[in-house]
Motif scaffolding. Structure first.
Motif, short mmCIF file in Angstrom:
data_model
loop_
_atom_site.label_atom_id
_atom_site.label_comp_id
_atom_site.label_asym_id
_atom_site.label_seq_id
_atom_site.Cartn_x
_atom_site.Cartn_y
_atom_site.Cartn_z
N SER A 32 44.27 45.43 42.77
CA SER A 32 43.54 45.02 43.96
C SER A 32 44.48 44.46 45.02
O SER A 32 44.24 44.61 46.21
N LEU A 82 37.08 45.18 50.23
CA LEU A 82 37.68 45.33 48.91
C LEU A 82 37.13 44.26 47.98
O LEU A 82 37.18 43.07 48.30
N GLY A 84 38.16 43.17 44.95
CA GLY A 84 39.07 42.35 44.17
C GLY A 84 39.95 41.42 44.97
O GLY A 84 40.82 40.75 44.42
#
Length: 120
Positions: A32, A82, A84
């Motif tokens: 990530s 995103l 993560g």
């Protein structure tokens, strides 16, 4: 392409350092972190110039300090896209923008620019 990969590595280093130093910034895994660095590079190439153009008068009035808010917004946008990668609030984003920018500035100073060498 090599320059983009190198910039992504430097950005990943800056984001990792931001997660270590700035409360409210974090990532779940190395994958990530790398994805955030690549996505931040793409966002900075596409969205940031438009936002800088739109906010130019405010940037002039604040003597350039508003660019920290723009950079924080780009990091926040990546965090929202995103799963993560986490940035908790504006001040965490500003801190991450400062740390990432300083990291890019230091590493950029250590790496010579080949375009300048070719022109000489």
């Amino acid at each position: 392409m090599v320059r983009f990969v190198l910039q992504a590595v430097v950005t990943a280093l800056g984001l990792w350092l931001s997660a270590y130093l700035v409360p409210g910034v974090g990532f779940l895994s190395t994958g990530s972190l790398v994805a955030a660095a690549v996505l931040l590079g793409l966002v900075n190439a596409v969205v940031r110039p438009i936002l800088v153009f739109i906010t130019f008068p405010l940037t002039v009035i604040t003597l350039g300090l508003f660019l920290l808010v723009v950079n924080a917004a780009m990091i926040g946008l990546v965090a929202s896209l995103l799963g993560g990668f986490v940035v908790d609030g504006l001040w965490a984003g500003v801190g991450a923008a400062i740390v990432t920018g300083l990291c890019s500035w230091v590493v950029g100073g250590l790496i010579p620019d080949r375009r300048i060498e070719r022109d000489s």
